[in-house]
Design an enzyme around this catalytic site. Sequence first.
Site, PDB file in Angstrom:
ATOM      1  N   ARG A   1      -7.443   0.759   5.171  1.00  0.00           N
ATOM      2  CA  ARG A   1      -7.604   0.274   3.678  1.00  0.00           C
ATOM      3  C   ARG A   1      -7.945  -1.228   3.821  1.00  0.00           C
ATOM      4  O   ARG A   1      -8.759  -1.469   2.758  1.00  0.00           O
ATOM      5  CB  ARG A   1      -5.768  -0.421   4.423  1.00  0.00           C
ATOM      6  CG  ARG A   1      -4.900   0.653   3.818  1.00  0.00           C
ATOM      7  CD  ARG A   1      -3.366   0.500   4.203  1.00  0.00           C
ATOM      8  NE  ARG A   1      -3.693   0.287   5.163  1.00  0.00           N
ATOM      9  CZ  ARG A   1      -1.664  -1.122   5.290  1.00  0.00           C
ATOM     10  NH1 ARG A   1      -1.147  -1.058   4.893  1.00  0.00           N
ATOM     11  NH2 ARG A   1      -1.732  -1.504   6.888  1.00  0.00           N
TER      12      ARG A   1
ATOM     13  N   CYS B   1       3.470   4.680   0.150  1.00  0.00           N
ATOM     14  CA  CYS B   1       3.833   5.619   1.211  1.00  0.00           C
ATOM     15  C   CYS B   1       4.258   6.301   0.488  1.00  0.00           C
ATOM     16  O   CYS B   1       5.634   5.817   0.426  1.00  0.00           O
ATOM     17  CB  CYS B   1       4.589   4.465   2.637  1.00  0.00           C
ATOM     18  SG  CYS B   1       5.084   5.752   3.497  1.00  0.00           S
TER      19      CYS B   1
ATOM     20  N   ASP C   1      -6.310   2.096  10.802  1.00  0.00           N
ATOM     21  CA  ASP C   1      -6.462   1.624   9.678  1.00  0.00           C
ATOM     22  C   ASP C   1      -7.720   1.569   8.892  1.00  0.00           C
ATOM     23  O   ASP C   1      -8.569   1.119   9.439  1.00  0.00           O
ATOM     24  CB  ASP C   1      -5.895   0.199   9.363  1.00  0.00           C
ATOM     25  CG  ASP C   1      -4.984   0.117   8.084  1.00  0.00           C
ATOM     26  OD1 ASP C   1      -5.767   0.589   7.397  1.00  0.00           O
ATOM     27  OD2 ASP C   1      -3.790  -0.846   8.550  1.00  0.00           O
TER      28      ASP C   1
ATOM     29  N   SER D   1       5.319  -9.858   3.532  1.00  0.00           N
ATOM     30  CA  SER D   1       4.256  -9.678   4.270  1.00  0.00           C
ATOM     31  C   SER D   1       4.473 -10.109   5.355  1.00  0.00           C
ATOM     32  O   SER D   1       4.218 -11.185   5.590  1.00  0.00           O
ATOM     33  CB  SER D   1       3.108  -9.383   3.083  1.00  0.00           C
ATOM     34  OG  SER D   1       2.134  -8.494   4.085  1.00  0.00           O
TER      35      SER D   1
ATOM     36  N   ASP E   1       0.592  -0.977  -0.499  1.00  0.00           N
ATOM     37  CA  ASP E   1      -0.341  -0.104  -0.128  1.00  0.00           C
ATOM     38  C   ASP E   1       0.622   1.262  -0.057  1.00  0.00           C
ATOM     39  O   ASP E   1       1.366   1.307   0.916  1.00  0.00           O
ATOM     40  CB  ASP E   1      -1.508  -0.284   0.929  1.00  0.00           C
ATOM     41  CG  ASP E   1      -1.750  -0.871   1.051  1.00  0.00           C
ATOM     42  OD1 ASP E   1      -2.390  -2.126  -0.265  1.00  0.00           O
ATOM     43  OD2 ASP E   1      -2.802  -2.119   2.265  1.00  0.00           O
TER      44      ASP E   1
ATOM     45  N   CYS F   1       8.628   0.838   4.731  1.00  0.00           N
ATOM     46  CA  CYS F   1       7.444   0.712   3.159  1.00  0.00           C
ATOM     47  C   CYS F   1       8.545   0.753   1.879  1.00  0.00           C
ATOM     48  O   CYS F   1       8.430  -0.680   1.756  1.00  0.00           O
ATOM     49  CB  CYS F   1       6.748   1.904   3.151  1.00  0.00           C
ATOM     50  SG  CYS F   1       5.793   1.997   4.693  1.00  0.00           S
TER      51      CYS F   1
ATOM     52  N   GLU G   1      -2.502   5.653   0.705  1.00  0.00           N
ATOM     53  CA  GLU G   1      -1.953   6.581   1.274  1.00  0.00           C
ATOM     54  C   GLU G   1      -2.143   6.462   2.194  1.00  0.00           C
ATOM     55  O   GLU G   1      -3.137   6.839   2.836  1.00  0.00           O
ATOM     56  CB  GLU G   1      -1.754   7.700   0.607  1.00  0.00           C
ATOM     57  CG  GLU G   1      -0.675   8.624   1.252  1.00  0.00           C
ATOM     58  CD  GLU G   1       0.855   8.498   1.287  1.00  0.00           C
ATOM     59  OE1 GLU G   1       1.459   7.889   1.855  1.00  0.00           O
ATOM     60  OE2 GLU G   1       1.556   8.173   0.326  1.00  0.00           O
ATOM     61  N   GLY G   2      -0.919   5.950   3.422  1.00  0.00           N
ATOM     62  CA  GLY G   2      -0.950   6.460   5.061  1.00  0.00           C
ATOM     63  C   GLY G   2      -1.991   5.668   5.579  1.00  0.00           C
ATOM     64  O   GLY G   2      -3.131   6.527   5.907  1.00  0.00           O
TER      65      GLY G   2
END
Length: 436
Positions: free
Chosen positions: A349, A265, A347, A371, A263, A278, A307-308
């Site tokens: 996401r 960054c 979060d 991951s 994701d 990241c 982002e973030g």
Amino acid sequence: MSVVSSANSASVSSPSTSAPAAPSPSPRHIRLTSHSSGLGSIPIRWGAATAQERGPVVGTTTNRAHRNVIGTHSGSYSVYRALAVAAGALKREHKADLTNTSPTDVIGPYPQWSDPGRIVSLDPWGASVAEVYAGELAAGYDIRPTIAVTQAHVILPEVIDALQKGRLKADGKFLTPGGAAVVTKVAVEPVWYLPEVARRFNCSETDLRRVLFEETGGMYPELVTRSDLEVFLPPIGGQTLYIFGKPRDLADTSVELTARIHDECNGSDVFGSDICTCRPYLTHAIEECIAGAQRGGVGLIAYSRKEGRALGEVTKFLVYNARKRQVGGDTADQYFARTECVAGVQDMRFQELMPDVFHWLGIQKIHRLVSMSNMKFDAITGSGIAVGERINIPDELIPADARVEMDAKMAAGYFTPGVVPDAEELKKAKGRGLSE
């Protein structure tokens, strides 16, 4: 100002009190919602076995009667298209010339494409509209690709370093002597099938539509006025796939697949900020993907614009300030709490939609997943994709200022083969001060 409305549409017209930036050829009313039962619109049957049965996604504005979705193509970039039209730089009626734009690699179709619950956030046929909808294009339908496939060389200092230090070897096929990785790149724009998106998030479609409408400031009235339109083109960023090796091998479970879901960054990925891992995780995964392809396997990086943690970069930087100014310094035991204080949630996401792109590629097994995120692991395995080995980031690649993040994640249950820090360890300030 006058307002004319009907059950399904409204229009507004008024004389302008100042000169427009670009002259309009004729006065036009403003459509607040699209008319229902548009003449000539083609129905979408999500999850149909063939492109013709499914029908094209028509989200352009050149002929509103043909539209069969909510929203427009290009996600958040649609606003720039509007600016170009307003400024007179782009003709509103322009249609894309798709000559010679076909994919460099053919992907699918795969059985997952005809499972309406398996792929709900992208159009499986989005890369091949020029071929599968040639008749509709010839008939005047303005159909835009939502997926593009090309080939490229990717050059990263970390890969060149791995080549110079002997961790990677140039073979001229996957890695050039100069350190360029040879890849297939895929750009994907989001296309949401609302009934199944709602099912993924365990809410009703009605509630999902209402909240989407309200939380975008009423940007898309059709979400609440057009229940007959089930497909939505959200104004969010898409994702890019980087494939190391043959794309068709992704669907072959006998071919070793190394993969990372990453994701966005911007601070770390692009500018090398060292407060997080990241970029080191990303470049480590790319090295693993190249090595995997050279062993006869295939590698995949799925890069999403979130982002973030999908909270945005402004929120992320506010959290950085709060972490480093708090009493006791930047400590792992307060890592997630600082984010939640600013954003209201740790979060956003929400990886529920993430596995869709794997199903589009025909993937059934990821042999090596680079991951440490359990959210990603759970979403992948929960969607029916098997995961073999999990690969973590080596300790030597973790920047000193990112130790807070790593300790907090390990303590929160993220995957790690190492020692999980205890409560006392988490209270130690390991991040730099704000002025350092």
